[in-house]
Structures are given as C-alpha cells and as structure tokens.
Design an enzyme around this catalytic site. Structure first.
Site, PDB file in Angstrom:
ATOM      1  N   ARG A  38      24.182 -32.615   2.059  1.00  0.00           N
ATOM      2  CA  ARG A  38      24.382 -33.157   0.719  1.00  0.00           C
ATOM      3  C   ARG A  38      25.699 -32.684   0.129  1.00  0.00           C
ATOM      4  NH1 ARG A  38      18.746 -30.735  -1.120  1.00  0.00           N
ATOM      5  NH2 ARG A  38      18.394 -31.233   1.062  1.00  0.00           N
ATOM      6  N   LYS A  43      19.448 -20.944  10.577  1.00  0.00           N
ATOM      7  CA  LYS A  43      18.225 -21.579  11.077  1.00  0.00           C
ATOM      8  C   LYS A  43      17.575 -20.667  12.123  1.00  0.00           C
ATOM      9  CE  LYS A  43      19.516 -26.466  10.663  1.00  0.00           C
ATOM     10  NZ  LYS A  43      18.439 -26.846   9.749  1.00  0.00           N
TER      11      LYS A  43
HETATM   12  N1  BES Z   1      20.308 -31.110   9.348  1.00  0.00           N
HETATM   13  C1  BES Z   1      19.259 -30.528   8.601  1.00  0.00           C
HETATM   14  C2  BES Z   1      18.040 -31.426   8.481  1.00  0.00           C
HETATM   15  C3  BES Z   1      17.297 -31.722   9.756  1.00  0.00           C
HETATM   16  C4  BES Z   1      16.649 -30.712  10.450  1.00  0.00           C
HETATM   17  C5  BES Z   1      17.228 -33.021  10.215  1.00  0.00           C
HETATM   18  C6  BES Z   1      15.955 -31.021  11.598  1.00  0.00           C
HETATM   19  C7  BES Z   1      16.524 -33.320  11.352  1.00  0.00           C
HETATM   20  C8  BES Z   1      15.879 -32.312  12.037  1.00  0.00           C
HETATM   21  C9  BES Z   1      19.713 -30.230   7.179  1.00  0.00           C
HETATM   22  O1  BES Z   1      21.032 -29.839   7.055  1.00  0.00           O
HETATM   23  C10 BES Z   1      18.867 -29.108   6.681  1.00  0.00           C
HETATM   24  O2  BES Z   1      18.905 -28.055   7.254  1.00  0.00           O
HETATM   25  N2  BES Z   1      18.100 -29.365   5.643  1.00  0.00           N
HETATM   26  C11 BES Z   1      17.216 -28.403   5.100  1.00  0.00           C
HETATM   27  C12 BES Z   1      17.199 -28.599   3.607  1.00  0.00           C
HETATM   28  C13 BES Z   1      16.539 -27.483   2.851  1.00  0.00           C
HETATM   29  C14 BES Z   1      17.323 -26.203   3.006  1.00  0.00           C
HETATM   30  C15 BES Z   1      16.411 -27.895   1.412  1.00  0.00           C
HETATM   31  C16 BES Z   1      15.825 -28.605   5.685  1.00  0.00           C
HETATM   32  O3  BES Z   1      15.450 -29.751   5.943  1.00  0.00           O
HETATM   33  O4  BES Z   1      15.146 -27.604   5.919  1.00  0.00           O
HETATM   34 ZN    ZN Z   2      21.340 -27.771   7.373  1.00  0.00          ZN
END
Ligand code: BES
Ligand code: ZN
Ligand code: ZN
Length: 502
Positions: free
Chosen positions: A353, A278
């Site tokens: 997931r 990230k």
């Molecule tokens: N934990 C995150 C989602 C999230 C980010 C929730 C910020 C609340 C605030 C999750 O694991 C994630 O990173 N999801 C990705 C999915 C994508 C790679 C398909 C996202 O949301 O960018």
């Molecule tokens: Zn994530």
C-alpha cells in the site's frame, strides 16, 4: 502452434487426438452428441457408461478408441452442470487438454465444440479454451540455456459445428492464442526469483517488452523518485541495496487527446516484511509479490501488440524490494507521501500500500478516465476468498461490475468487498494523517481503504487484491508458478466496453 477453425470434420480428416468438453447433461443416455462422427459418439457413450465418468467440473478421462482409421485418444473434459458453466471452466479444460497432449507426445489435437448447442455461439468459449490451451503448454525453464522441450504441440483444430459463426470463432481463437502466448512470455519474467529479478531487471525487461510492442518506456530511478517526492516508494526500498523504480509504459492511442486508462501494479520483487520480518516458513513465495506488476506488464504488451485501442493506455509498475537492512524504516516512522499526506508506518510488512500510495497519486495526475490497480496486498484476501476468486474494491459501481463481468468471461473471477466510510477511522493515527494498518479486522478492506485515500476524489478507481497470482504446485491444467491472473481479464474488459463503462 497452428490454430484453425472448421465447421465440421469428417472421420477421415480426424487427428489422433480429440478434446471433448462435456457437461453433466451431455452424458445422460439419451443426449445425442450430434456433430461428432457416429462411431465416435457411440464409443464415447460406451466409455462413459463403462467408467462412470460424471463430467464434473475438472474431471478428466482418457478415452481410447480403436477405429478403422487407427487409435484415437479422446480427452473427456468434465465441465459440470450447464447452468454453472463459465469461461474459467473451459480455460481450465483447455489447459488440461494441452498438458495431456504433451504427456502423451501428441502433436495434433482436434477440439470438438460441435456436439452441443451451448457452444454454438463461440463467445466466450473459444477464446477461453484457446487461452487455457496455450497456457497449458507453458513449462518452467530451469536454466537460461535449457533446450526447448521436444514435446511441442503442432496444431489445434477447433470444430464449431456452426458455419455462420466461423469468422467470430476464428477471431476468438486468434485472440485467445495471443492472450495465452503473452501470458507465457511474461511468465518467464514473473517466475524469476528475487535474486534474478530485482527492480532494475524488471525495468530492463519492461523496456524490452515496450520496444517489441510499440510502447513508450520511461522509469524514475531513486534520484528521480526523490525529485518527484515519492517518499512512500523510497521508504519501502530504503532497507535494500536494490534501487526502486516507478516504471511507466505508454500506449499513445489514435485518439491521443482522450483521457487515458491507467493500470497500476504492485511490483515488490521480494517481500521479506522488512523490520516487521515475516516468518521464515514459506517466505520463498514472496518472490511472487511482484504479480500485480507482472499482470500489468502482460496487459500492456497485449495493448501495444494486439488490442490497439483508440484511447491511450498507461501502465505503472511500482517496483521495490522490501528488505530489513540497517537503513530500513522502523515501525513508528512517519513519512510524507507524494500527495502530502503523512503516513505512520506501524508495520513495515504492509509495504504494498505504501508503494501504491505514490503510484496512485502519480496515476491521479495523468487525467485518467479511470484507474485500476492489481496487487498481492493482503494475506487476508486469500483467507476470505480462497484461490477461486480475487477481491475487488472500488469507488465506482459500474466500473466494478464491468470488471466482474469480464472476469466471468475469462475465468479471472472477482468478488466485491465494500469500502464503507465507517472503516476509515481504523486508519487514524495520533502522529500522522493515516497509519498503514488497522486493528487486524477486515484486513483486505483496510488495504483498500488506505489506497482509496491516495486516489484523487472523482476518479473512477478499482483495486484488485490478488489471491491466485501463483500456484505452489503443478495443477491439472498448468505448471506451478506465476498465473498472471488479471491479464486476460483486463484484455477482455478493454476489448468489450472498457473505460466507456465509467
Ligand atoms: N505481500 C503481502 C501479502 C501476501 C502474503 C499476499 C501472502 C499473498 C500471500 C503483503 O505485503 C503483506 O505482508 N501484507 C500483510 C498486511 C498486514 C501487515 C496488515 C499481511 O497480509 O499480513
Ligand atoms: Zn508485506
Ligand atoms: Zn507484499
């Protein structure tokens, strides 16, 4: 805090602070405000005229009256127009009242609900206000040995106006206080940062909670997860030195032969994104990626200690840390999940997931009446809905609707998104049964579609993608940090029809 419920309060019995939730209809000139001592009704009316207080939702005004009995601080809590009133507004008002009481170092607060017919039936207002009021007393402990704050509220008295509803109002206030108190207790765990609350600590804390609430505790560690073929959970954890755990809390119930309600929570104790790292900015909030599991923990603690349903209830926390170590999964890696489906991991940041895939397969094997999972699964849910409401996706209309209704009665509101089969092809991979991301469209739905593939067909299931699991700053009604969104909703849902809706 002592909480009591009365049908009326004479002027001489008043505390020095009162809370007064007002709808916009209440502040028109000819609205009578019955059920308030006359001089107070008059004082409030003058104050409203003088200050231009509109009673919009979340609007607040501190009305100070000097009465023959001394100074009286009245918290005017705006609740907006009556047709749009819902329990969440009263919960927020309760939080605000507690925050103001603490700010003014007030020990005793009288809540008036006697001035309007709309509150004559105490459900769901008393529960919502009391929950919010207790939540509003929470404060983050900056160190483990920090002294408890001297600013503690000693008593809340609720004046209902209606004698016939007194018993219900009392029960609702007790339940509201139990829910608020449990939420605050679990907040102490949920607010811990990644270094202080890795999966093994979550497991230890869950065990403590289980012990104190009469739940059975068990957990699968790395070795057991291997034996159980939970390769999807193991894959997420393999870039971290912290061991993953699948934690199981069981409430056996009086009718232990009934199929259990199973609730599952994404419990990523820190989400760096893994190799699909990230961006650094704001990454610190990913200590709250365990929020789904924390809501489940709070709910299970309520199940064991206060709700005590007939039916068995099982909570599963899929706990892991998502780190980019040299042993981490790479984009393109293919794994075989517990139910036998192969997954191509395109993006290691779509890890929630993956841990849920195995947890939902374990849940499916427990002969459940239904499965409900809670997860901070996608940033896209926040983009689509904002913090005001979380997304619900389901394979069962009645289950979804009953959860939405319970949401309206608690302020943990939900809004449905579809899981049409037409989305399924977006998860096709040339190298595995599914891949873990789609093409960038419909991000929240794709998360739901992925999970659906791991729930045994025929089992009623709902997935909640959380948008407001934490606050980044203190709000008008509570501190920054974990909100435990979902705990009050599940408690309300189980208290009403619960699994019988499926
Ligand atoms: N934990 C995150 C989602 C999230 C980010 C929730 C910020 C609340 C605030 C999750 O694991 C994630 O990173 N999801 C990705 C999915 C994508 C790679 C398909 C996202 O949301 O960018
Ligand atoms: Zn994530
Ligand atoms: Zn995550």
């Amino acid at each position: 805090m002592k909480i009591s419920v009365l049908s009326e309060l004479t002027p001489s019995q008043l505390s020095h602070a009162a809370a007064l939730p007002l709808c916009t209809e209440d502040i028109s000139k000819d609205a009578p405000l019955p059920g308030l001592p006359k001089d107070i009704a008059k004082g409030v009316r003058e104050w409203v005229q003088h200050t231009g207080f509109n009673a919009n939702a979340r609007e607040f005004s501190l009305c100070t009256l000097h009465t023959p009995r001394g100074r009286l601080d009245i918290f005017l809590l705006g609740c907006g127009p009556e047709p749009a009133l819902h329990a969440g507004i009263l919960r927020v008002a309760g939080g605000r009242a507690a925050m103001e009481a603490r700010r003014l170092a007030i020990n005793n607060v009288d809540l008036f609900l006697s001035h309007s017919e709309r509150f004559a039936n105490p459900k769901p207002w008393v529960r919502a206000f009391t929950t919010g009021f207790i939540e509003g007393t929470y404060h983050i402990r900056k160190s483990a040995n920090a002294k408890p704050s001297a600013l503690s509220i000693k008593a809340l008295r609720i004046v209902t106006g209606s004698k016939s509803q007194l018993v219900i109002a009392r029960d609702e206030s007790v339940r509201g206080a139990e829910i608020g108190g449990t939420i605050n207790r679990i907040r102490d765990i949920a607010n811990r940062p990644g270094n202080e609350a890795p999966p093994r600590v979550i497991a230890r804390e869950s065990q403590k909670i289980a012990k104190s609430c009469g739940l059975k505790y068990s957990a699968w560690n790395r070795a057991e997860l291997k034996r159980q073929r939970c390769n999807s959970i193991l894959a997420v954890a393999q870039g971290s030195k912290e061991e993953p755990y699948l934690i199981q809390l069981t409430y056996p119930g009086r009718k232990r032969k009934l199929p259990p309600l199973v609730v599952v929570g994404k419990t990523i104790t820190f989400d760096t994104g893994g190799i699909s790292l990230k961006p650094g900015k704001n990454m610190e909030w990913m200590k709250f990626d365990k929020s789904g599991g924390m809501a489940v923990l709070a709910f299970m603690s309520l199940v064991g200690a206060v709700l005590k349903p007939d039916r068995p209830v099982i909570g599963l926390l899929a706990a892991a840390e998502n780190m980019p170590g040299s042993t981490a999964t790479r984009p393109g890696d293919v794994i075989t999940s517990r139910n036998g489906k192969t997954i191509e991991i395109i993006n290691t940041d779509a890890e929630g997931r993956l841990v849920l895939a195995d947890a939902l397969d374990v849940a499916s094997g427990l002969n459940p009446a239904c499965i409900i999972d809670f997860a901070t699964l996608t940033g896209a849910a926040l983009v689509a809905l904002g913090r005001q409401v979380s997304a619900i996706m389901s394979n069962h209309a009645e289950l979804s609707e009953s959860l939405q209704k319970a949401g309206e009665r608690t302020g943990d509101r939900l809004w449905p998104l579809p899981l049409y089969p037409e989305y399924a092809h977006l998860l096709n991979s040339p190298f595995a049964d599914v891949k873990n991301i789609g093409d960038g469209t419909a991000g929240t739905i794709i998360g739901g579609m992925f999970l659906k593939a791991f729930v045994k067909p025929g089992i009623p299931w709902a997935h909640i993608d959380l948008t407001s699991a934490w606050e980044e700053r203190p709000t008008s009604h509570g501190p920054a940090g974990a909100t435990l969104f979902g705990a009050a909703l599940l408690a309300e849902w189980l208290d009403s029809k619960g699994p019988e809706t499926t």
